[in-house]
Design an enzyme around this catalytic site. Structure first.
Site: not given
Ligand code: NDP
Length: 353
Positions: A167, A170-171
């Site tokens: 992701c 997300c990261d």
């Protein structure tokens, strides 16, 4: 109930058999549990649905599944969920959501829903193959699982939280000004590569064929981004690291078999997701990749009283906050459905405050 066998003209064996059958029926009706609102899945969608359903007096029972907390428990730091100015780890956030759901007396249980039958008026669900539950409403929040390549080295650094992710949104932030590699050639890979290119010094994209699967517009955007290098006919041989974190990727050209090492601190996998919806096949309308089709703008499925929230129906946004939002929708839709069916069940005004 008292049954007299005195005038019953049957052999002793038949009487015993009948007794055993009666006993079995009594045991079965004892073990079938009736539930007003059953929630399947324990990600942000499931817990949010539980918070709303519990506050609306629907006495929800939530089964956590095999990965309590869902996909977020494989994420390190969550920085984009509103309300956590300093960020929070995925597992911590899921524990907080669970606590919040339990505060309103959601019955959170261990267990894996293995079978459903939505063909009749009563929605039947089986947990761990054996336990049967009859539900007035069901909220499906089973999520989707990111696909990985399956290499040992990939799984090792994924588990360590050392630089493997599925992701970028997300990261990606943790790799600012660093060099990363991304695998995949679909719309997701292109979108994520483009997202990463705005944060990272360099993004190397590994495409296993000599063309993209993504739409032209998405592929062109990637091709026209100066800090994205695209390597066609290229696959991952191994994710390299120092035992703790990723330091590079050994890639190989599948035409020439030539190998080379790409320095990188992050390895992103964007080769698709699989929605966890197999058990609903034959009852719910699914699209060709298995995502549940909801009535647009609602959480309703093609079966009355069965609702869907989170990634099980969303292949586009796939964020914790969007999953939570649809979890709320599912609980509100379920509450209205119950109120329409049962005059004694009142819609809670507090839900809409
Ligand atoms: P896709 O299934 O479309 O693409 C998966 C990609 O991963 C393919 O290019 C495939 O390669 C590659 N791949 C699969 N396995 C491997 C492997 N083992 N090694 C290397 N590469 C591999 O998944 P997406 O998640 O990209 O998209 C899913 C759906 O969501 C699509 O319908 C897409 O259009 C949609 N979507 C739309 C978006 C938007 O409109 N903004 C954004 C994101 C997704 P190959 O091509 O060789 O099979």
């Amino acid at each position: 109930m008292i049954i007299s066998f005195d005038n019953f003209n049957a052999s002793f064996e038949s009487k015993i058999l009948l007794l055993l059958r009666l006993k079995l029926i009594v045991i079965m009706s004892d073990t079938i549990e009736k539930v007003k609102c059953l929630i399947i899945g324990s990600g942000p969608a499931g817990y949010t649905a539980a918070i709303y359903a519990a506050r609306a007096n629907m006495k929800p029972v939530l089964y956590q599944g095999t990965q309590p907390g869902g996909q977020l428990t494989t994420t390190n730091e969550v920085e984009n969920f509103p309300g956590y100015p300093d960020g929070i780890t995925g597992p911590e956030m899921m524990l907080e959501l669970q606590k919040q759901a339990e505060r309103f007396e959601t019955d959170v249980r261990d267990g894996w829903v293995t079978k459903v039958d939505f063909s009749g008026d009563v929605h039947k669900v089986w947990v761990n193959e054996t336990k049967e539950i009859h539900c007035d409403t069901v909220i499906i929040s089973t999520g989707a699982s990111a696909k990985y390549l399956g290499l040992d080295s990939e799984q090792k650094y994924l588990k360590l939280g050392g630089g493997v992710s599925a992701c970028a949104v997300c990261d990606g932030f943790f790799y600012r000004n660093q060099e990363v590699v991304i695998v995949g050639a679909g719309d997701s890979a292109c979108e994520e590569a483009h997202y990463l290119s705005k944060l990272c010094k360099k993004v190397t994209m590994l495409v296993r064929r000599d063309e993209f699967r993504a739409s032209k517009i998405m592929a062109n955007r990637v091709k026209n981004t100066p800090n994205i290098e695209i390597l066609f006919n290229t696959e991952t041989d191994e994710v390299l690291g120092d035992g703790q974190v990723v330091t590079g990727v050994r890639a190989f050209n599948n035409k020439t078999n030539e190998k080379h090492v790409i320095p990188a601190t992050g390895f992103f996998v964007a080769i698709g997701h699989k929605p966890n919806t197999d058990i609903f096949k034959g009852f719910l309308n699914l699209d060709e990749t298995g995502y549940i089709i909801n009535v647009p703008g609602t959480s309703k499925t093609n079966i009355e009283g069965v609702f869907v929230s989170g990634d099980a129906a969303d292949h586009v946004y796939r964020q914790a906050v969007t999953a939570a939002g649809t979890g709320c929708m599912a609980a509100l839709d379920a509450e209205r459905y119950l109120a329409g069916k049962d005059a004694t069940f009142e819609v809670s005004t507090s839900t809409y405050n």
